[in-house]
Write a protein that holds these residues in place. Structure first.
Motif, PDB file in Angstrom:
ATOM      1  N   VAL A  83      33.188  26.193  23.922  1.00 14.63           N
ATOM      2  CA  VAL A  83      31.929  25.535  23.544  1.00 14.63           C
ATOM      3  C   VAL A  83      30.806  26.073  24.424  1.00 14.63           C
ATOM      4  CG1 VAL A  83      30.683  23.366  23.289  1.00 14.63           C
ATOM      5  CG2 VAL A  83      33.152  23.459  22.836  1.00 14.63           C
ATOM      6  N   ARG A  84      29.792  26.631  23.799  1.00 15.16           N
ATOM      7  CA  ARG A  84      28.651  27.174  24.540  1.00 15.16           C
ATOM      8  C   ARG A  84      27.407  26.371  24.197  1.00 15.16           C
ATOM      9  NH1 ARG A  84      27.675  33.591  25.081  1.00 15.16           N
ATOM     10  NH2 ARG A  84      29.904  33.348  25.457  1.00 15.16           N
ATOM     11  N   VAL A  85      26.717  25.900  25.222  1.00 15.70           N
ATOM     12  CA  VAL A  85      25.489  25.126  25.052  1.00 15.70           C
ATOM     13  C   VAL A  85      24.296  26.018  25.390  1.00 15.70           C
ATOM     14  CG1 VAL A  85      24.152  23.116  25.779  1.00 15.70           C
ATOM     15  CG2 VAL A  85      26.647  22.955  25.569  1.00 15.70           C
ATOM     16  N   LEU A  86      23.365  26.144  24.450  1.00 17.18           N
ATOM     17  CA  LEU A  86      22.115  26.866  24.672  1.00 17.18           C
ATOM     18  C   LEU A  86      21.007  25.830  24.794  1.00 17.18           C
ATOM     19  CD1 LEU A  86      22.439  29.664  21.936  1.00 17.18           C
ATOM     20  CD2 LEU A  86      23.441  29.593  24.233  1.00 17.18           C
ATOM     21  N   THR A  87      20.377  25.792  25.954  1.00 22.78           N
ATOM     22  CA  THR A  87      19.331  24.809  26.216  1.00 22.78           C
ATOM     23  C   THR A  87      17.989  25.508  26.331  1.00 22.78           C
ATOM     24  OG1 THR A  87      20.906  23.417  27.422  1.00 22.78           O
ATOM     25  CG2 THR A  87      18.562  22.954  27.737  1.00 22.78           C
TER      26      THR A  87
ATOM     27  N   ARG B 207      33.745  29.192  20.244  1.00 20.57           N
ATOM     28  CA  ARG B 207      34.149  28.559  18.984  1.00 20.57           C
ATOM     29  C   ARG B 207      33.034  27.730  18.357  1.00 20.57           C
ATOM     30  NH1 ARG B 207      39.131  26.969  18.103  1.00 20.57           N
ATOM     31  NH2 ARG B 207      38.201  26.689  16.026  1.00 20.57           N
ATOM     32  N   VAL B 208      32.184  27.138  19.199  1.00 14.10           N
ATOM     33  CA  VAL B 208      31.113  26.259  18.724  1.00 14.10           C
ATOM     34  C   VAL B 208      29.894  26.470  19.612  1.00 14.10           C
ATOM     35  CG1 VAL B 208      30.379  23.874  18.283  1.00 14.10           C
ATOM     36  CG2 VAL B 208      32.758  24.524  17.903  1.00 14.10           C
ATOM     37  N   VAL B 209      28.707  26.422  18.997  1.00 13.04           N
ATOM     38  CA  VAL B 209      27.449  26.519  19.744  1.00 13.04           C
ATOM     39  C   VAL B 209      26.698  25.204  19.602  1.00 13.04           C
ATOM     40  CG1 VAL B 209      25.210  27.675  19.891  1.00 13.04           C
ATOM     41  CG2 VAL B 209      27.281  29.005  19.402  1.00 13.04           C
TER      42      VAL B 209
END
Length: 282
Positions: free
Chosen positions: A28-32, A64-66
């Motif tokens: 899981v990658r979080v783009l802020t 897998r998920v953004v």
């Protein structure tokens, strides 16, 4: 690349990047978006950083998920009108060529989000206006804080209300009649109305949007990578397919293709053996 999500967040913050990247859970990658003093309005640097972050997502098979969100009290206030991208020092205004390059760079973010193999969850933690509204619509799933506000602001600044794919996406989410009203008036839609319209899938208290998005992300990553990829791809393609039969033909071929993956066999075995599956993306 990621030793620890929190460590990477501190590193990118120290570099002053306008997009912070964290990995709070495996896959899981979080783009802020990180211009909280401007409600994360889109500057030239932020547009470049978003494209760069999406380049990294595309190249990372382990992702897998953004999750896309904003720092501070806003999601994204759209184009920064006080720091117009494409305007050179000493110029009264940007040239038509520079403006077109900027327009294309912003608009390209929408199909980029749609075309990612990974599902995108927009954690809308506050106002999402103009270009920010477009980014939220380009996500596969939207969760909103109670303080979230949405509007297609283009018509309110003297432009066409139809911009960066919003006039294509919005009617497919909430219907043409409601979409036309929002595009023509540019009025604000609060979180409660957004949920009633089907614009967002859930509304959560302020401060809990990221947790809600990560909960959904965990449910997605429990499924096979190929199954999730094909589900996203076919679901979006169905919005452009011209008939029921053509849609079924597309589904049939996708189902047969995914049936021959090792992860499909593993998922069936895990179900029978009452254990969590171990995916290899094979």
């Amino acid at each position: 690349m990621y030793l620890n999500g929190d460590l990477y967040l501190r590193d990118t913050a120290a570099e002053g990047r306008t997009v912070l990247v964290t990995q709070p859970a495996p896959g899981v990658r979080v783009l802020t978006m990180n211009r909280p003093e401007r409600l994360n309005a889109l500057s030239a640097e932020m547009i470049r950083d978003l494209h760069h972050a999406l380049d990294e997502v595309t190249a990372d098979e382990a992702c897998r998920v953004v999750v896309l969100t904003g720092a501070g009290r806003g999601f994204c206030a759209g184009l920064d009108l006080f720091s117009m991208p494409g305007k050179r020092a000493g110029e009264a205004d940007a040239s038509p060529q520079a403006r077109l390059h900027t327009q294309q760079a912003i608009a390209a973010l929408v199909p980029r989000l749609r075309n990612l193999a990974q599902p995108v969850i927009a954690a809308v933690n506050g106002p999402a206006a103009g270009g920010g509204f477009g980014l939220a619509l380009a996500a596969d799933i939207r969760v909103a804080a109670t303080s979230a506000r949405f509007n297609a602001a283009f018509v309110r600044i003297g432009l066409s209300g139809c911009d960066i794919g919003v006039s294509w996406l919005l009617p497919r989410l909430i219907g043409a009649g409601r979409s036309h009203e929002l595009l023509l008036t540019g009025r604000l839609v609060d979180a409660a109305e957004a949920e009633r319209l089907g614009l967002v899938s859930r509304v959560v208290p302020d401060g809990e949007t990221l947790d809600a998005a990560l909960e959904i992300a965990a449910q997605i990553t429990a499924n096979s990578p190929m199954g999730v990829w094909m589900t996203k791809e076919v679901a979006w393609s169905q919005l452009e397919v011209g008939s029921l039969q053509a849609g079924i033909d597309l589904e049939n071929r996708t189902q047969i293709m995914t049936a021959f993956t090792r992860d499909h066999t593993e998922q069936i075995s895990a179900f029978r053996e009452k254990r969590p599956p171990t995916y290899t993306n094979g």
